[in-house]
Design a protein around this motif. Structure first.
Motif, PDB file in Angstrom:
ATOM      1  N   MET A   1       0.858  -1.170   0.000  1.00  0.00           N
ATOM      2  CA  MET A   1       0.000   0.000   0.000  1.00  0.00           C
ATOM      3  C   MET A   1       0.905   1.235   0.000  1.00  0.00           C
ATOM      4  SD  MET A   1      -2.911   0.976   2.758  1.00  0.00           S
ATOM      5  CE  MET A   1      -4.011  -0.219   2.079  1.00  0.00           C
ATOM      6  N   ARG A   2       0.671   2.128  -0.924  1.00  0.00           N
ATOM      7  CA  ARG A   2       1.526   3.306  -1.088  1.00  0.00           C
ATOM      8  C   ARG A   2       1.305   4.346  -0.008  1.00  0.00           C
ATOM      9  NH1 ARG A   2       4.660   3.236  -5.039  1.00  0.00           N
ATOM     10  NH2 ARG A   2       5.067   5.446  -5.025  1.00  0.00           N
ATOM     11  N   GLN A   3       0.069   4.557   0.437  1.00  0.00           N
ATOM     12  CA  GLN A   3      -0.232   5.548   1.471  1.00  0.00           C
ATOM     13  C   GLN A   3      -1.178   4.931   2.498  1.00  0.00           C
ATOM     14  OE1 GLN A   3      -1.631   9.088  -0.497  1.00  0.00           O
ATOM     15  NE2 GLN A   3       0.380   9.574  -1.291  1.00  0.00           N
ATOM     16  N   PRO A   4      -0.627   4.225   3.463  1.00  0.00           N
ATOM     17  CA  PRO A   4      -1.474   3.505   4.415  1.00  0.00           C
ATOM     18  C   PRO A   4      -2.358   4.400   5.280  1.00  0.00           C
ATOM     19  CG  PRO A   4       0.827   3.408   5.077  1.00  0.00           C
ATOM     20  CD  PRO A   4       0.798   4.002   3.711  1.00  0.00           C
ATOM     21  N   LEU A   5      -1.972   5.662   5.474  1.00  0.00           N
ATOM     22  CA  LEU A   5      -2.842   6.535   6.272  1.00  0.00           C
ATOM     23  C   LEU A   5      -4.171   6.803   5.568  1.00  0.00           C
ATOM     24  CD1 LEU A   5      -0.774   9.282   8.129  1.00  0.00           C
ATOM     25  CD2 LEU A   5      -1.939   7.292   9.048  1.00  0.00           C
ATOM     26  N   LEU A   6      -4.213   6.654   4.244  1.00  0.00           N
ATOM     27  CA  LEU A   6      -5.495   6.775   3.542  1.00  0.00           C
ATOM     28  C   LEU A   6      -6.428   5.628   3.942  1.00  0.00           C
ATOM     29  CD1 LEU A   6      -4.486   7.903  -0.049  1.00  0.00           C
ATOM     30  CD2 LEU A   6      -5.425   9.293   1.812  1.00  0.00           C
ATOM     31  N   ALA A   7      -5.873   4.423   4.065  1.00  0.00           N
ATOM     32  CA  ALA A   7      -6.677   3.278   4.517  1.00  0.00           C
ATOM     33  C   ALA A   7      -7.150   3.491   5.946  1.00  0.00           C
ATOM     34  CB  ALA A   7      -5.875   1.981   4.408  1.00  0.00           C
ATOM     35  N   VAL A   8      -6.297   4.080   6.781  1.00  0.00           N
ATOM     36  CA  VAL A   8      -6.699   4.387   8.160  1.00  0.00           C
ATOM     37  C   VAL A   8      -7.852   5.385   8.146  1.00  0.00           C
ATOM     38  CG1 VAL A   8      -5.969   5.443  10.339  1.00  0.00           C
ATOM     39  CG2 VAL A   8      -4.464   3.835   9.168  1.00  0.00           C
ATOM     40  N   ALA A   9      -7.741   6.431   7.335  1.00  0.00           N
ATOM     41  CA  ALA A   9      -8.799   7.442   7.255  1.00  0.00           C
ATOM     42  C   ALA A   9     -10.118   6.823   6.802  1.00  0.00           C
ATOM     43  CB  ALA A   9      -8.385   8.571   6.306  1.00  0.00           C
ATOM     44  N   GLY A  38      -4.940  -3.417   8.712  1.00  0.00           N
ATOM     45  CA  GLY A  38      -4.179  -3.759   7.520  1.00  0.00           C
ATOM     46  C   GLY A  38      -3.094  -2.734   7.204  1.00  0.00           C
ATOM     47  N   ALA A  39      -3.358  -1.486   7.511  1.00  0.00           N
ATOM     48  CA  ALA A  39      -2.387  -0.418   7.249  1.00  0.00           C
ATOM     49  C   ALA A  39      -1.396  -0.247   8.395  1.00  0.00           C
ATOM     50  CB  ALA A  39      -3.126   0.894   7.022  1.00  0.00           C
ATOM     51  N   LEU A  40      -1.707  -0.794   9.542  1.00  0.00           N
ATOM     52  CA  LEU A  40      -0.910  -0.551  10.750  1.00  0.00           C
ATOM     53  C   LEU A  40       0.540  -1.013  10.615  1.00  0.00           C
ATOM     54  CD1 LEU A  40      -1.168   0.620  13.571  1.00  0.00           C
ATOM     55  CD2 LEU A  40      -1.746  -1.647  14.389  1.00  0.00           C
ATOM     56  N   ARG A  41       0.762  -2.138   9.988  1.00  0.00           N
ATOM     57  CA  ARG A  41       2.122  -2.672   9.880  1.00  0.00           C
ATOM     58  C   ARG A  41       3.029  -1.708   9.132  1.00  0.00           C
ATOM     59  NH1 ARG A  41       3.864  -7.053   6.049  1.00  0.00           N
ATOM     60  NH2 ARG A  41       6.056  -7.186   6.486  1.00  0.00           N
ATOM     61  N   THR A  42       2.525  -1.123   8.065  1.00  0.00           N
ATOM     62  CA  THR A  42       3.319  -0.195   7.274  1.00  0.00           C
ATOM     63  C   THR A  42       3.545   1.116   8.014  1.00  0.00           C
ATOM     64  OG1 THR A  42       2.338  -1.155   5.296  1.00  0.00           O
ATOM     65  CG2 THR A  42       3.465   0.951   5.036  1.00  0.00           C
ATOM     66  N   ILE A  43       2.526   1.603   8.687  1.00  0.00           N
ATOM     67  CA  ILE A  43       2.623   2.884   9.381  1.00  0.00           C
ATOM     68  C   ILE A  43       3.617   2.820  10.532  1.00  0.00           C
ATOM     69  CG2 ILE A  43       1.351   4.515  10.832  1.00  0.00           C
ATOM     70  CD1 ILE A  43      -1.130   3.754   9.176  1.00  0.00           C
ATOM     71  N   THR A  44       3.611   1.718  11.244  1.00  0.00           N
ATOM     72  CA  THR A  44       4.389   1.645  12.479  1.00  0.00           C
ATOM     73  C   THR A  44       5.730   0.942  12.318  1.00  0.00           C
ATOM     74  OG1 THR A  44       3.268  -0.396  13.127  1.00  0.00           O
ATOM     75  CG2 THR A  44       2.329   1.684  13.921  1.00  0.00           C
ATOM     76  N   TRP A 172       7.405   9.417   6.835  1.00  0.00           N
ATOM     77  CA  TRP A 172       7.352   9.054   8.253  1.00  0.00           C
ATOM     78  C   TRP A 172       6.008   8.436   8.629  1.00  0.00           C
ATOM     79  CZ3 TRP A 172       3.425  11.507  10.669  1.00  0.00           C
ATOM     80  CH2 TRP A 172       3.038  12.770  10.207  1.00  0.00           C
ATOM     81  N   ALA A 173       5.002   8.612   7.769  1.00  0.00           N
ATOM     82  CA  ALA A 173       3.676   8.032   8.009  1.00  0.00           C
ATOM     83  C   ALA A 173       3.499   6.720   7.258  1.00  0.00           C
ATOM     84  CB  ALA A 173       2.594   9.021   7.607  1.00  0.00           C
ATOM     85  N   GLY A 174       4.587   6.193   6.719  1.00  0.00           N
ATOM     86  CA  GLY A 174       4.533   4.891   6.061  1.00  0.00           C
ATOM     87  C   GLY A 174       4.338   4.924   4.561  1.00  0.00           C
ATOM     88  N   ALA A 175       4.247   6.123   3.965  1.00  0.00           N
ATOM     89  CA  ALA A 175       4.030   6.210   2.513  1.00  0.00           C
ATOM     90  C   ALA A 175       5.257   5.689   1.771  1.00  0.00           C
ATOM     91  CB  ALA A 175       3.742   7.649   2.097  1.00  0.00           C
ATOM     92  N   ALA A 176       4.996   4.945   0.723  1.00  0.00           N
ATOM     93  CA  ALA A 176       6.082   4.439  -0.106  1.00  0.00           C
ATOM     94  C   ALA A 176       6.635   5.565  -0.961  1.00  0.00           C
ATOM     95  CB  ALA A 176       5.554   3.308  -0.992  1.00  0.00           C
ATOM     96  N   GLU A 177       7.916   5.476  -1.222  1.00  0.00           N
ATOM     97  CA  GLU A 177       8.554   6.475  -2.064  1.00  0.00           C
ATOM     98  C   GLU A 177       8.112   6.253  -3.502  1.00  0.00           C
ATOM     99  OE1 GLU A 177      13.108   7.521  -3.133  1.00  0.00           O
ATOM    100  OE2 GLU A 177      12.676   7.003  -1.055  1.00  0.00           O
ATOM    101  N   SER A 178       7.696   7.311  -4.170  1.00  0.00           N
ATOM    102  CA  SER A 178       7.253   7.162  -5.554  1.00  0.00           C
ATOM    103  C   SER A 178       8.485   6.943  -6.445  1.00  0.00           C
ATOM    104  CB  SER A 178       6.483   8.413  -6.006  1.00  0.00           C
ATOM    105  OG  SER A 178       7.354   9.499  -6.139  1.00  0.00           O
ATOM    106  N   PRO A 179       8.310   6.270  -7.579  1.00  0.00           N
ATOM    107  CA  PRO A 179       9.446   6.040  -8.487  1.00  0.00           C
ATOM    108  C   PRO A 179      10.075   7.356  -8.950  1.00  0.00           C
ATOM    109  CG  PRO A 179       7.562   4.693  -9.132  1.00  0.00           C
ATOM    110  CD  PRO A 179       7.107   5.611  -8.047  1.00  0.00           C
ATOM    111  N   ARG A 180       9.264   8.388  -9.102  1.00  0.00           N
ATOM    112  CA  ARG A 180       9.777   9.699  -9.513  1.00  0.00           C
ATOM    113  C   ARG A 180      10.708  10.263  -8.457  1.00  0.00           C
ATOM    114  NH1 ARG A 180       6.290  14.910  -9.047  1.00  0.00           N
ATOM    115  NH2 ARG A 180       6.502  14.006  -7.034  1.00  0.00           N
ATOM    116  N   ASP A 181      10.315  10.146  -7.154  1.00  0.00           N
ATOM    117  CA  ASP A 181      11.155  10.648  -6.073  1.00  0.00           C
ATOM    118  C   ASP A 181      12.447   9.844  -5.953  1.00  0.00           C
ATOM    119  OD1 ASP A 181       9.246  12.526  -5.498  1.00  0.00           O
ATOM    120  OD2 ASP A 181       8.330  11.374  -3.887  1.00  0.00           O
ATOM    121  N   ALA A 182      12.367   8.549  -6.210  1.00  0.00           N
ATOM    122  CA  ALA A 182      13.553   7.689  -6.071  1.00  0.00           C
ATOM    123  C   ALA A 182      14.611   8.016  -7.123  1.00  0.00           C
ATOM    124  CB  ALA A 182      13.143   6.221  -6.189  1.00  0.00           C
ATOM    125  N   GLY A 183      14.195   8.497  -8.276  1.00  0.00           N
ATOM    126  CA  GLY A 183      15.116   8.815  -9.346  1.00  0.00           C
ATOM    127  C   GLY A 183      15.782  10.155  -9.199  1.00  0.00           C
TER     128      GLY A 183
END
Length: 184
Positions: A1-9, A38-44, A172-183
């Motif tokens: 999940m790319r932005q787990p806080l959205l699932a929390v919301a 489901g989002a908790l593992r990524t966030i924490t 810091w909230a568990g969001a995955a780095e986008s491919p654009r940011d990684a490059g």
């Protein structure tokens, strides 16, 4: 999940909304809690083990309590029972939200985001007050605090929802780095 806080919301909205038909809640709270867990593992993933364990225990407790309350006969029984029982059954969810806000505020502080740290810390305090208020209102008989306690609870819930949306894209909230940011 790319932005787990959205699932929390989304999960918290499902938990907060209440619509009955035929006695059953059309938006079952267990589904909302399942999204949150489901989002908790990524966030924490950066949270210390003890806080992570507390979040899991409280989250599973909230999930189980909501599953029991989904049944109309049980829900009606709790509605007619002593108000202290209603407080006790809500305690895991309120405490979970307080601990989640605190854990996120610690992660935001570590990332140097003071604004996010402050808002999350104040929201955590709101949930702590919400969890403790029934002991004063019900146990202490201070009925004049019933409405202010309800307002604090509602504001805390809305604040957590908004903060989850506002900070969903933060690493810091568990969001995955986008491919654009990684490059870059």
């Amino acid at each position: 999940m790319r932005q787990p806080l959205l699932a929390v919301a989304i999960g918290l909205v499902i938990v907060a909304l209440y619509s009955r038909a035929g006695g059953f809640d059309l938006l079952p709270d267990p589904i909302g809690w399942a999204l949150v867990l489901g989002a908790l593992r990524t966030i924490t993933h950066r949270v210390e083990l003890s806080a992570r364990s507390v979040l899991w225990v409280l989250g599973i407790g909230a999930l189980l309590a909501s599953a029991v309350l989904w049944w109309p006969s049980v829900h009606d029984w709790f509605a007619d029972a002593d108000p202290a029982l209603g407080w006790a059954i809500d305690l895991p969810s309120l405490t979970f939200c307080a601990v989640l806000c605190h854990a996120l505020s610690v992660q935001a502080r570590a990332a140097g985001e003071t604004f996010a740290t402050g808002w999350l810390a104040w929201t955590a305090i709101g949930f702590v007050l919400s969890a403790l208020a029934p002991a004063v209102v019900i146990g202490g008989g201070v009925e004049s605090l019933r409405d202010p306690a309800g307002i604090v609870t509602g504001l805390s819930q809305v604040s957590l929802f908004v903060l989850c949306l506002a900070y969903a894209a933060r690493a810091w909230a568990g969001a995955a780095e986008s491919p654009r940011d990684a490059g870059e």
